[in-house]
Write a protein that holds these residues in place. Structure first.
Motif, short mmCIF file in Angstrom:
data_model
loop_
_atom_site.label_atom_id
_atom_site.label_comp_id
_atom_site.label_asym_id
_atom_site.label_seq_id
_atom_site.Cartn_x
_atom_site.Cartn_y
_atom_site.Cartn_z
N GLU A 61 48.76 53.22 43.63
CA GLU A 61 47.59 52.61 43.73
C GLU A 61 46.90 52.90 44.87
O GLU A 61 45.65 53.35 44.93
CB GLU A 61 47.75 51.15 43.74
CG GLU A 61 46.62 50.30 43.67
CD GLU A 61 46.72 48.76 43.29
OE1 GLU A 61 45.79 48.22 43.06
OE2 GLU A 61 47.76 48.45 43.19
N ASN A 252 43.85 37.97 42.75
CA ASN A 252 44.22 39.00 41.73
C ASN A 252 44.51 37.94 40.59
O ASN A 252 43.92 38.40 39.37
CB ASN A 252 45.13 40.00 42.12
CG ASN A 252 45.05 41.21 41.14
OD1 ASN A 252 45.82 41.24 40.40
ND2 ASN A 252 44.12 41.99 41.32
N TYR A 283 42.53 43.18 44.58
CA TYR A 283 43.55 44.41 44.78
C TYR A 283 43.97 44.75 46.30
O TYR A 283 44.79 45.25 46.61
CB TYR A 283 42.76 45.53 44.50
CG TYR A 283 42.32 45.53 42.99
CD1 TYR A 283 42.95 44.77 41.92
CD2 TYR A 283 41.11 46.20 42.31
CE1 TYR A 283 42.67 44.77 40.67
CE2 TYR A 283 40.83 46.13 40.92
CZ TYR A 283 41.63 45.33 40.14
OH TYR A 283 41.45 45.35 38.83
#
Length: 326
Positions: A61, A252, A283
């Protein structure tokens, strides 16, 4: 044209996170693998697997998605098929990280609260099976994610970038899948972690009161109660790991739930939209949770801290000893 403030923050934040988080998780994996932290093999397995999952989050990510978008927007990684695979792997690593935290919390609950089940469940073999199941189910769960992604644009007959398909929010099968995803991750983990922590804390408080009463009746209050001290260390470690997870995932979590009830979509590029700002902030905090455990271990685990000091003082000797120990 000047970039939005949020993107400017991300372009600084994510590289720092990668520089700190990747080495921290690698160190945690190496140190814990040596088995010299005074922890049982069962809990060591969980902590190593959590570090591996967090490392995957940082690699997939943070580096291959966020940093890539910020500094290499036209790289081959932005081709739609590769971008879709990256997103599927991203959700896979996140699911592993979340459910391994749940597994770790449940293991601590059984260890502290369920003495009859403890001998059969809290073993290295059981931990290995649970970890394998988590990784396997996370893989199967995220296969549909690859097919939920569509191209954002076509350049010279080549599909570039990723966006969630519009029918993802309207087609019944995709709506059902998204509700399933939201309930499974992160709604259920949140509830399980909070419930298990509450039951564990309640049990420890009650056990400590009973033990203090027995010690008081024996006029033995001046000596140190090792059992109470061990319980205190267990609960501090448990609450630190699961508590930081809940706090850093909260934004989130709210974003996940909100998509079902407001007219917003994931992966939008309008950075002045309140939902997009909240989503991207979530995030950022979620990624931060992928590098906090190592620092928690360093603060609360004395032997882990000692091993970490050995690495800092003489890294070459430590690496050599680690290789020989394997």
């Amino acid at each position: 044209m000047e970039q939005p403030v949020l993107i400017q923050i991300e372009n600084i934040y994510y590289p720092i996170l990668a520089i700190v988080g990747v080495p921290a998780n690698i160190l945690a994996i190496v140190i814990l693998s040596r088995g010299k932290c005074g922890l049982s093999k069962c809990i060591t397995r969980y902590m190593i697997s959590m570090a591996i999952a967090d490392l995957l989050v940082l690699l997939i990510e943070v580096i291959f998605y966020e940093i890539k978008d910020g500094y290499f927007p036209n790289s081959f990684l932005n081709l739609t098929p590769i971008c879709s695979l990256n997103l599927a792997l991203n959700f896979f690593s996140i699911d592993c990280s979340i459910w391994l935290t749940v597994a770790f919390t449940f293991d601590r609950f059984v260890t502290i609260c369920c003495q009859k089940l403890r001998a059969s469940y809290c073993t290295e073999k059981t931990a290995a099976r649970v970890i394998t199941v988590v990784f396997t189910l996370s893989t199967l769960e995220n296969i549909p994610t690859y097919f939920a992604i569509d191209r954002r644009e076509i350049i010279d007959n080549v599909a570039w970038y990723c966006i969630v398909k519009s029918e993802f929010y309207t087609l019944p099968i995709w709506v059902a899948f998204w509700w399933f995803e939201t309930i499974l991750t992160p709604f259920v983990p949140f509830l399980l972690i909070m419930l298990l922590n509450a039951l564990t804390i309640k049990h420890i408080i009650q056990a400590n009161r009973v033990r203090s009463g027995l010690r008081g009746s024996r006029n033995d209050e001046t000596s140190t109660d090792q059992e109470v001290e061990n319980r205190r260390k267990s609960i501090v470690l448990l609450l630190s790991v699961s508590g930081s997870f809940i706090l850093l995932w909260m934004v989130n979590f709210v974003s996940f739930i909100s998509v079902h009830f407001i007219d917003s979509q994931f992966l939008e590029t309008t950075y002045n939209d309140p939902f997009t700002i909240a989503e991207q902030s979530g995030y950022m905090l979620r990624c931060l949770s992928a590098c906090t455990n190592t620092f928690i271990y360093a603060v609360f685990q004395t032997k882990f801290r000692e091993e970490l000091k050995r690495v800092i003082k003489s890294p070459c000797t430590f690496v050599t000893n680690s290789i020989n120990s394997f």
